[in-house]
Design a protein around this motif. Structure first.
Motif, PDB file in Angstrom:
ATOM      1  N   THR A  10      45.771  44.753  38.293  1.00  0.00           N
ATOM      2  CA  THR A  10      46.238  44.185  37.029  1.00  0.00           C
ATOM      3  C   THR A  10      45.893  42.700  36.925  1.00  0.00           C
ATOM      4  N   ARG A  11      45.274  42.169  37.962  1.00  0.00           N
ATOM      5  CA  ARG A  11      44.887  40.761  37.947  1.00  0.00           C
ATOM      6  C   ARG A  11      43.613  40.580  38.764  1.00  0.00           C
ATOM      7  N   LEU A  12      43.031  39.400  38.663  1.00  0.00           N
ATOM      8  CA  LEU A  12      41.837  39.082  39.428  1.00  0.00           C
ATOM      9  C   LEU A  12      42.163  38.950  40.910  1.00  0.00           C
ATOM     10  N   LYS A  13      41.427  39.657  41.746  1.00  0.00           N
ATOM     11  CA  LYS A  13      41.548  39.504  43.191  1.00  0.00           C
ATOM     12  C   LYS A  13      40.601  38.395  43.643  1.00  0.00           C
ATOM     13  N   PHE A  47      38.521  40.802  33.497  1.00  0.00           N
ATOM     14  CA  PHE A  47      38.415  39.838  34.593  1.00  0.00           C
ATOM     15  C   PHE A  47      37.234  40.152  35.515  1.00  0.00           C
TER      16      PHE A  47
END
Length: 359
Positions: A10-13, A47
């Motif tokens: 759900t977010r940039l790693k 992203f």
């Protein structure tokens, strides 16, 4: 459906930045001032797309992205997809295309003719967990060893004249004539980091699936498909029991097996009214990435010790790989089947057995 659910972020790693940097540096030899076009659609998280754009800019390249509508039909129907003229115009100006949407198409063929190089991070199309796949199969894998093993596999297949694929409890045999065919490493590298020279103008990730393109008319016998079947307009499926495919002179002539997927496949093929869709195998590839999994990503073609064979159209893939010098199958569709751990004999000698390569 495939049996493993990967990590959908759900977010940039932060790891994604590292793997994209590695791809640009080692696989693409990206240089400052080059024109990078990123083609995507809504199947890939923003992203991920932004990471490819931002990292390219950090290399000093001019990077832009174009998001297209999701084409009807997914990967299976790539050969017949149509793309907007605006995208064609942008592709004609690019030095490097990062393709997360198009795959096998005349658009990409024309871009290559214009001198562009193309890398497909998701093997033609993107997906919701492309970051997980790239981190796992490139950043967390020994890609140098994978690349070198893929070269060895390609050399061995090039030397071979005959290939026997043995599957199922009855040891059914599918025999393919490999004489005169040159195998390729299909390791995802546009640039050879050892020789410091270009290897190819078109490549796809994750690495690697060394193999051969097969002329029309080769392939006789029976194979039991137990890993994946790519035919669905969007997804691929894992049969709950093997599908038995029978071939004569490079044509699929019978489909059997207890799984309902066997009837689904036959009904789909007959409904296409496309004679070329029954041609095959049109390519044979060996998976050599130990971190690849059976997911809803084309990484399943790289699962170590598996084989994947293509069916239907090969005319566009053949053009992407250069002039192969023989007749290639034509169809509106390209579909695939995978066997998890077959036994393969090359010229009568064991080459692959129980997931182990003998090189």
């Amino acid at each position: 459906m495939a049996s493993i659910s990967p990590d959908i972020a759900t977010r940039l790693k932060p790891d994604l930045i590292a793997v994209v940097s590695k791809i640009y540096r080692d696989f693409c030899n990206l240089q400052a001032g080059q024109q990078v076009l990123i083609i995507s659609d809504a199947r890939t998280p923003d992203f991920v797309i932004a990471s490819f754009q931002g990292v390219a800019q950090s290399f000093g390249a001019d990077a832009v992205r174009i998001e297209c509508a999701i084409p009807a039909g997914g990967a299976t129907y790539q050969p017949g997809a149509q793309w907007p003229a605006m995208l064609e115009a942008a592709a004609a100006k690019a030095d490097l295309i990062i393709d997360m949407a198009v795959g096998y198409s005349e658009l990409i063929v024309n871009a290559l003719k214009n001198g562009c190089r193309v890398l497909c991070p998701g093997d033609g199309i993107g997906g919701p967990f492309m970051d997980d796949v790239l981190i796992r199969t490139i950043l967390h894998a020994d890609v140098d060893s994978i690349r070198k093993e893929a070269d060895l596999v390609a050399r061995r297949m090039t030397k071979a004249k005959s290939c026997k694929i043995i599957t199922g409890p009855e040891n059914d045999v599918l025999e393919i004539d490999l004489s005169g065919l040159e195998a390729v490493a299909a390791d995802g590298y546009l640039w050879d980091p050892d020789r410091k020279e270009w290897k190819t103008n078109w490549a796809f990730l994750p690495p690697a699936q060394p193999g051969v393109l097969i002329p029309v008319g080769r392939g006789d016998g029976v194979v039991n498909v137990d890993a994946t079947l790519l035919h669905h307009p969007v997804y691929h499926e894992k049969p709950d029991s093997p599908i038995k495919l029978t071939f004569e002179k490079g044509r699929l002539v019978a489909i059997g097996g207890a799984t309902p997927l066997a009837a689904t496949l036959e009904n789909w093929l007959r409904g296409l009214e496309d004679d070329g869709a029954w041609n095959g195998p049109v390519h044979l590839n060996i998976g050599v990435n130990p971190n690849a999994l059976l997911t809803q990503s084309q990484e399943w073609e790289r699962v170590y010790g598996s084989i994947t064979c293509g069916m239907g159209d090969l005319s566009l893939l053949g053009q992407l790989m250069g002039d192969v010098g023989f007749e290639l199958s034509r169809s509106r569709v390209h579909w695939d089947w995978t066997v998890a751990q077959p036994t393969i004999l090359l010229d009568g000698e064991v080459f692959l057995k129980r997931g182990k390569l003998f090189l």
